[in-house]
Design an enzyme around this catalytic site. Sequence first.
Site, PDB file in Angstrom:
ATOM      1  N   ASP A  25       7.229  -5.192  25.830  1.00  0.00           N
ATOM      2  CA  ASP A  25       6.584  -4.321  24.837  1.00  0.00           C
ATOM      3  C   ASP A  25       5.434  -5.007  24.109  1.00  0.00           C
ATOM      4  O   ASP A  25       5.173  -4.719  22.942  1.00  0.00           O
ATOM      5  CB  ASP A  25       7.609  -3.804  23.810  1.00  0.00           C
ATOM      6  N   LYS A  28       1.143  -4.632  27.268  1.00  0.00           N
ATOM      7  CA  LYS A  28       0.549  -4.977  28.576  1.00  0.00           C
ATOM      8  C   LYS A  28      -0.082  -3.759  29.231  1.00  0.00           C
ATOM      9  O   LYS A  28      -1.094  -3.863  29.905  1.00  0.00           O
ATOM     10  CB  LYS A  28       1.632  -5.484  29.550  1.00  0.00           C
ATOM     11  N   GLY A  52       8.826   0.293  30.273  1.00  0.00           N
ATOM     12  CA  GLY A  52       8.191   1.468  29.696  1.00  0.00           C
ATOM     13  C   GLY A  52       6.767   1.077  29.350  1.00  0.00           C
ATOM     14  O   GLY A  52       6.528   0.440  28.337  1.00  0.00           O
ATOM     15  N   HIS A  53       5.840   1.384  30.236  1.00  0.00           N
ATOM     16  CA  HIS A  53       4.452   0.971  30.018  1.00  0.00           C
ATOM     17  C   HIS A  53       3.644   2.164  29.517  1.00  0.00           C
ATOM     18  O   HIS A  53       3.519   3.167  30.218  1.00  0.00           O
ATOM     19  CB  HIS A  53       3.859   0.397  31.308  1.00  0.00           C
ATOM     20  N   GLN A 255       8.532  -6.280  31.722  1.00  0.00           N
ATOM     21  CA  GLN A 255       9.297  -6.992  30.691  1.00  0.00           C
ATOM     22  C   GLN A 255       8.452  -8.162  30.162  1.00  0.00           C
ATOM     23  O   GLN A 255       7.237  -8.075  30.186  1.00  0.00           O
ATOM     24  CB  GLN A 255      10.656  -7.489  31.220  1.00  0.00           C
TER      25      GLN A 255
HETATM   26  P1  IMP Z   1      18.058  -4.393  31.587  1.00  0.00           P
HETATM   27  O1  IMP Z   1      16.740  -4.876  32.070  1.00  0.00           O
HETATM   28  O2  IMP Z   1      18.144  -2.909  31.467  1.00  0.00           O
HETATM   29  O3  IMP Z   1      19.208  -4.999  32.330  1.00  0.00           O
HETATM   30  O4  IMP Z   1      18.228  -4.928  30.070  1.00  0.00           O
HETATM   31  C1  IMP Z   1      18.351  -6.323  29.759  1.00  0.00           C
HETATM   32  C2  IMP Z   1      17.605  -6.647  28.473  1.00  0.00           C
HETATM   33  O5  IMP Z   1      16.214  -6.518  28.704  1.00  0.00           O
HETATM   34  C3  IMP Z   1      17.923  -5.712  27.301  1.00  0.00           C
HETATM   35  O6  IMP Z   1      17.876  -6.460  26.101  1.00  0.00           O
HETATM   36  C4  IMP Z   1      16.790  -4.707  27.330  1.00  0.00           C
HETATM   37  O7  IMP Z   1      16.547  -4.140  26.071  1.00  0.00           O
HETATM   38  C5  IMP Z   1      15.643  -5.616  27.754  1.00  0.00           C
HETATM   39  N1  IMP Z   1      14.559  -4.911  28.441  1.00  0.00           N
HETATM   40  C6  IMP Z   1      14.538  -4.489  29.724  1.00  0.00           C
HETATM   41  N2  IMP Z   1      13.350  -3.920  30.007  1.00  0.00           N
HETATM   42  C7  IMP Z   1      12.608  -4.006  28.900  1.00  0.00           C
HETATM   43  C8  IMP Z   1      11.262  -3.634  28.587  1.00  0.00           C
HETATM   44  O8  IMP Z   1      10.501  -3.113  29.417  1.00  0.00           O
HETATM   45  N3  IMP Z   1      10.854  -3.884  27.309  1.00  0.00           N
HETATM   46  C9  IMP Z   1      11.655  -4.487  26.401  1.00  0.00           C
HETATM   47  N4  IMP Z   1      12.897  -4.880  26.652  1.00  0.00           N
HETATM   48  C10 IMP Z   1      13.381  -4.630  27.896  1.00  0.00           C
END
Ligand code: IMP
Length: 505
Positions: A25, A28, A52-53, A255
């Site tokens: 977040d 990017k 979530g871009h 991420q």
């Molecule tokens: P997962 O990727 O759904 O397994 O989540 C693992 C961790 O990564 C959690 O703390 C999510 O909130 C975080 N996370 C996964 N994708 C994103 C992203 O695109 N932005 C921010 N946090 C993310």
Amino acid sequence: MNQQLLEKLLGPHKVVAVMGGQWGDEGKGKIVDLFSGWAQVVARGNGGANAGHTIQVDGKQLVLHLVPSGIKHDKDGVTNVCGSGMVIDPRALLEELAMLTREGVSYNHLQLSHNATLVLPQHVLLDRLREQKAGGGKIGTTGRGIGPAYADKVGRIALRVNDLLNPDIFVEKLKKATVEHSRLLKGFDPEAVEKLAKELYPGLAGTGGEPFSFSYLIQSYLEMGKRLAPHIANSDFLMGVCKEGGARVLLEGAQGRLLGIEGGTYPHVTASDCSLAGLARGVGLRESDVEQSFVVAKAFYMTRVGAGQFPTEFGRTTIGRQSEEWCNSGEVTRETERESFPDACVNSADEFAQGVAIRQAGNEYGATTGRPRRTGWLDLVLLKHVLNDTPNAKLILTKLDVLDSCKTIKLATRHVYNGHDYRRANDLVRAGDALAEAVMDGAYLHYCHPEYEEYPGWLTPLGCLKVAEELPKELLTLIGRVEEFTKTKAAAISVGPERNQTIAL
Ligand code: IMP
């Protein structure tokens, strides 16, 4: 204006990467969208629909989860690639493609790597059931099945996108994986499994205690495969051709580096490798193929979604884990938070309220889940760790306008440890030790508190400024300190959501 900016930032390079320097977040999407005006190919190499871009298209916001942020330029012939390092949920992808059609955005040149891993409904179930059962040990995942899908990849039972094109192979592999998934699902309350399966996949419910009808699963995946078939491609090969032919390639990280399974704040991380090496590998290139990498970081605050250590979080040092518990309660939305804290102010003496106000000012609510993002000051110790680990990186600092009315800005420059003696390989860290170097272990970071340097804010709106010469001196001092501490040049700053609110330094 954009052309000059692109020329200045990207110059003669051919392969450029944009990656997140924090916990995701960082903004990017906007940078990739801007750079994709330069690129001939935009490729994502890690993660899945957990991302979530957010990009702006003709004044409208578009939130992308799987499709690369260069999709807006599809109409100009730009190829967008979902690389082999990604995990793809076909249902989520088709929903996203339908959304693009509704918004009038074409995706004719979209390529889906035939070697990307498939996310199955079982992965989503396992992800959510594990989180439900984890109590205080939650990771706070996005519930998109990411961890279980990557676990299958490493466990060598995953299905890949190419299997959708070969029904016999698909069925054989699915049978094998289902044995393992059924065994894992037996570890949960059968009623909870059935309820969740019905809720998430109403058409797929099975009989005799199985959450899914096997035949229906096959039918639905193969049908989705047919719809996606025109986009399935050997994209790793394409990237090799691009490299040989000198095409302009933009790699889009998902991420952020601190969330990476390699070198992130383990165990509160995602399951993919968010490093430059992971990103390059995930599109079929090598790290050394990337001529210039840009690490995007919010400044001078940062955010985190879900659980996990966050030393500089507002409302953590003085009042325990108030902010983390509040944001992860599952009950807070943008609207309810505004009602609960009508007077929250970015200059509030109460850290927690200050964090709420910065969340509101920065609109820090998850693009994928709507969850409030936890907020805190920029942690230079963590940022330096990320930059040291990213070859040939330049910084892009984003969302600077959010702190326009902040009177005092703090930068964390050391972590003070206050837990029991901690052995890190051959080193011993004792309570009271202050380290300017990051230790990427959640069990250690839990006991770290930041030591801050304080700087006056610039107290003027940045959103309308166009060139570096107009920037207030307070801001330049802060940027200079970040550069000095991290030993990395800041190449640009972002002062608003629009493309033209980007200033090259
Ligand atoms: P997962 O990727 O759904 O397994 O989540 C693992 C961790 O990564 C959690 O703390 C999510 O909130 C975080 N996370 C996964 N994708 C994103 C992203 O695109 N932005 C921010 N946090 C993310």
